[in-house]
Design a protein around this motif. Structure first.
Motif, PDB file in Angstrom:
ATOM      1  N   LEU A 110       0.824  -1.209   0.000  1.00 56.50           N
ATOM      2  CA  LEU A 110       0.000   0.000   0.000  1.00 56.50           C
ATOM      3  C   LEU A 110       0.857   1.258   0.000  1.00 56.50           C
ATOM      4  O   LEU A 110       0.566   2.225  -0.716  1.00 56.50           O
ATOM      5  N   SER A 111       1.933   1.250   0.776  1.00 56.32           N
ATOM      6  CA  SER A 111       2.831   2.411   0.821  1.00 56.32           C
ATOM      7  C   SER A 111       3.472   2.651  -0.533  1.00 56.32           C
ATOM      8  O   SER A 111       3.632   3.804  -0.968  1.00 56.32           O
ATOM      9  N   ALA A 112       3.847   1.559  -1.202  1.00 60.44           N
ATOM     10  CA  ALA A 112       4.455   1.690  -2.531  1.00 60.44           C
ATOM     11  C   ALA A 112       3.460   2.298  -3.514  1.00 60.44           C
ATOM     12  O   ALA A 112       3.806   3.197  -4.295  1.00 60.44           O
ATOM     13  N   LEU A 113       2.232   1.822  -3.482  1.00 60.56           N
ATOM     14  CA  LEU A 113       1.205   2.350  -4.381  1.00 60.56           C
ATOM     15  C   LEU A 113       0.965   3.841  -4.114  1.00 60.56           C
ATOM     16  O   LEU A 113       0.938   4.651  -5.055  1.00 60.56           O
ATOM     17  N   GLU A 114       0.797   4.202  -2.857  1.00 59.77           N
ATOM     18  CA  GLU A 114       0.520   5.599  -2.523  1.00 59.77           C
ATOM     19  C   GLU A 114       1.674   6.499  -2.961  1.00 59.77           C
ATOM     20  O   GLU A 114       1.442   7.591  -3.512  1.00 59.77           O
ATOM     21  N   ALA A 115       2.913   6.044  -2.749  1.00 57.65           N
ATOM     22  CA  ALA A 115       4.068   6.867  -3.119  1.00 57.65           C
ATOM     23  C   ALA A 115       4.185   7.023  -4.626  1.00 57.65           C
ATOM     24  O   ALA A 115       4.476   8.119  -5.129  1.00 57.65           O
ATOM     25  N   GLY A 172      -7.096   1.885  -8.210  1.00 57.68           N
ATOM     26  CA  GLY A 172      -5.846   2.336  -7.609  1.00 57.68           C
ATOM     27  C   GLY A 172      -6.035   3.569  -6.755  1.00 57.68           C
ATOM     28  O   GLY A 172      -5.452   3.686  -5.669  1.00 57.68           O
ATOM     29  N   ALA A 173      -6.863   4.502  -7.216  1.00 57.46           N
ATOM     30  CA  ALA A 173      -7.125   5.708  -6.438  1.00 57.46           C
ATOM     31  C   ALA A 173      -7.816   5.367  -5.119  1.00 57.46           C
ATOM     32  O   ALA A 173      -7.514   5.963  -4.075  1.00 57.46           O
ATOM     33  N   ARG A 174      -8.731   4.413  -5.177  1.00 60.46           N
ATOM     34  CA  ARG A 174      -9.436   4.024  -3.946  1.00 60.46           C
ATOM     35  C   ARG A 174      -8.479   3.382  -2.954  1.00 60.46           C
ATOM     36  O   ARG A 174      -8.545   3.656  -1.748  1.00 60.46           O
ATOM     37  N   LEU A 187       0.280  -6.401  -5.433  1.00 66.90           N
ATOM     38  CA  LEU A 187      -0.982  -5.821  -4.986  1.00 66.90           C
ATOM     39  C   LEU A 187      -2.035  -5.917  -6.090  1.00 66.90           C
ATOM     40  O   LEU A 187      -3.214  -6.199  -5.820  1.00 66.90           O
ATOM     41  N   GLU A 188      -1.621  -5.716  -7.329  1.00 68.38           N
ATOM     42  CA  GLU A 188      -2.556  -5.850  -8.449  1.00 68.38           C
ATOM     43  C   GLU A 188      -3.049  -7.287  -8.572  1.00 68.38           C
ATOM     44  O   GLU A 188      -4.230  -7.534  -8.849  1.00 68.38           O
ATOM     45  N   ASP A 189      -2.149  -8.239  -8.348  1.00 64.76           N
ATOM     46  CA  ASP A 189      -2.565  -9.650  -8.374  1.00 64.76           C
ATOM     47  C   ASP A 189      -3.555  -9.934  -7.258  1.00 64.76           C
ATOM     48  O   ASP A 189      -4.531 -10.676  -7.448  1.00 64.76           O
ATOM     49  N   ARG A 190      -3.305  -9.358  -6.103  1.00 59.61           N
ATOM     50  CA  ARG A 190      -4.187  -9.570  -4.960  1.00 59.61           C
ATOM     51  C   ARG A 190      -5.579  -8.996  -5.234  1.00 59.61           C
ATOM     52  O   ARG A 190      -6.596  -9.625  -4.933  1.00 59.61           O
ATOM     53  N   VAL A 191      -5.608  -7.796  -5.804  1.00 57.71           N
ATOM     54  CA  VAL A 191      -6.879  -7.126  -6.062  1.00 57.71           C
ATOM     55  C   VAL A 191      -7.564  -7.695  -7.293  1.00 57.71           C
ATOM     56  O   VAL A 191      -8.803  -7.710  -7.391  1.00 57.71           O
ATOM     57  N   VAL A 211      -2.211   1.027 -11.462  1.00 54.55           N
ATOM     58  CA  VAL A 211      -1.388   2.145 -11.915  1.00 54.55           C
ATOM     59  C   VAL A 211      -1.348   2.165 -13.435  1.00 54.55           C
ATOM     60  O   VAL A 211      -1.107   1.132 -14.062  1.00 54.55           O
ATOM     61  N   LEU A 212      -1.589   3.337 -13.998  1.00 56.03           N
ATOM     62  CA  LEU A 212      -1.372   3.533 -15.439  1.00 56.03           C
ATOM     63  C   LEU A 212       0.091   3.916 -15.613  1.00 56.03           C
ATOM     64  O   LEU A 212       0.525   4.995 -15.182  1.00 56.03           O
ATOM     65  N   ARG A 213       0.857   3.026 -16.204  1.00 55.23           N
ATOM     66  CA  ARG A 213       2.312   3.191 -16.282  1.00 55.23           C
ATOM     67  C   ARG A 213       2.670   4.137 -17.429  1.00 55.23           C
ATOM     68  O   ARG A 213       2.984   3.718 -18.534  1.00 55.23           O
ATOM     69  N   GLN A 214       2.567   5.404 -17.124  1.00 58.82           N
ATOM     70  CA  GLN A 214       2.864   6.467 -18.069  1.00 58.82           C
ATOM     71  C   GLN A 214       3.664   7.515 -17.323  1.00 58.82           C
ATOM     72  O   GLN A 214       4.069   7.302 -16.178  1.00 58.82           O
ATOM     73  N   SER A 215       3.930   8.638 -17.947  1.00 56.29           N
ATOM     74  CA  SER A 215       4.698   9.694 -17.283  1.00 56.29           C
ATOM     75  C   SER A 215       3.874  10.984 -17.229  1.00 56.29           C
ATOM     76  O   SER A 215       3.603  11.586 -18.274  1.00 56.29           O
TER      77      SER A 215
END
Length: 290
Positions: free
Chosen positions: A7-12, A61-63, A40-44, A49-53
């Motif tokens: 969760l910390s990784a996702l939020e960061a 992901g936002a939730r 986390l994506e596998d778990r959910v 995350v949209l892997r863009q810049s």
């Protein structure tokens, strides 16, 4: 139960917009961040995350990022209750005028790490609804669903310009023709303050030529230098009005904006120190609610 490290990784990642920046903040490798996100994506069972810049969130992901922020705040509050030192990151939305006039001393009275989004008070409630922030200063009195609303006070705005600008554009007064042609200052496309003041003054909307200037102090300086006219918080321009460097275009027609502090109910107890500090600072700086 979700893995706190994931969760910390996702939020960061979502807050900083990049896997590398998240890795540097959490003191791990970018590969470790990527592995945590994938796990986390596998778990959910859904992309997060949209892997863009910059990296951005899917709806799921936002939730989950909001959940991560709330958990971190509640954990820090519990640690403090148990007599342990703890510091949590708090993402909030503040309007620029409050930030540049009275809010920073209130922030300094607390021990949170702040991630501040600058947002106009007329639209900041959207960030609460979207879950992008935990709390916000807003002009909305009605609580956003799932939030508590605390009245702060009233910011008084005065329409100001330089004496030379007045003589050039408003020699015959604030006529409709003059207000339609005199350049106006606008903080951003979301700023409705000047246009509402114009509509109230003139009886109908007007569309003058407009400078977009997203800076509170820049707004004052632009008016002082004659770039355009705009509404400025009275505390910022009181001395300039007294010295004559600025003039009030319509002294008897201020624009009063009531402000409220809205915070998500689930985390309201955890950020109570900030709420108290903001109410105290607002009570000293703002006009009382009508």
């Amino acid at each position: 139960m979700y893995d706190p490290a994931q969760l910390s990784a996702l939020e960061a990642v979502l807050r900083l917009g990049a896997f590398e920046a998240a890795a540097a903040e959490l003191n791990v490798t970018p590969s470790a961040i990527s592995q945590r996100i994938r796990a986390l994506e596998d778990r959910v069972g859904a992309p997060l995350v949209l892997r863009q810049s910059p990296a951005s969130a899917t709806e799921t992901g936002a939730r989950l990022a909001r959940h991560a922020r709330e958990c971190a705040l509640l954990d820090a509050a519990l640690a403090r209750d148990l007599g342990r030192a703890a510091q949590a990151r708090l993402r909030i939305a503040l309007n620029a005028d409050s930030l540049d006039t009275w809010a920073i001393p209130a922030l300094a009275r607390t021990d949170f790490l702040y991630d501040i989004a600058i947002e106009d008070e007329s639209v900041s409630d959207r960030r609460l609804r979207d879950g992008d922030v935990t709390a916000a200063i807003t002009a909305r009195a009605q609580p956003v669903q799932g939030c508590d609303a605390v009245p702060l006070g009233v910011t008084r705005y005065i329409a100001t310009c330089s004496p030379a600008f007045r003589d050039r554009h408003f020699a015959d007064g604030l006529t409709e023709d003059a207000l339609t042609t005199a350049p106006m200052l606008d903080y951003s496309g979301k700023d409705v303050l000047q246009r509402r003041w114009l509509a109230d003054l003139n009886g109908r909307p007007l569309s003058p030529p407009t400078h977009h200037l997203p800076s509170t102090h820049g707004f004052v300086e632009a008016a002082r230098c004659g770039l355009g006219w705009g509404l400025n918080p009275l505390p910022l321009v009181a001395a300039l009005l007294e010295s004559g460097e600025l003039v009030a275009m319509a002294p008897d027609r201020p624009r009063d904006v009531p402000l409220y502090w809205q915070v998500r109910s689930i985390t309201a107890p955890a950020i109570r120190p900030l709420t108290r500090a903001l109410r105290r600072a607002a009570g000293e700086a703002l006009l009382p609610m009508p």
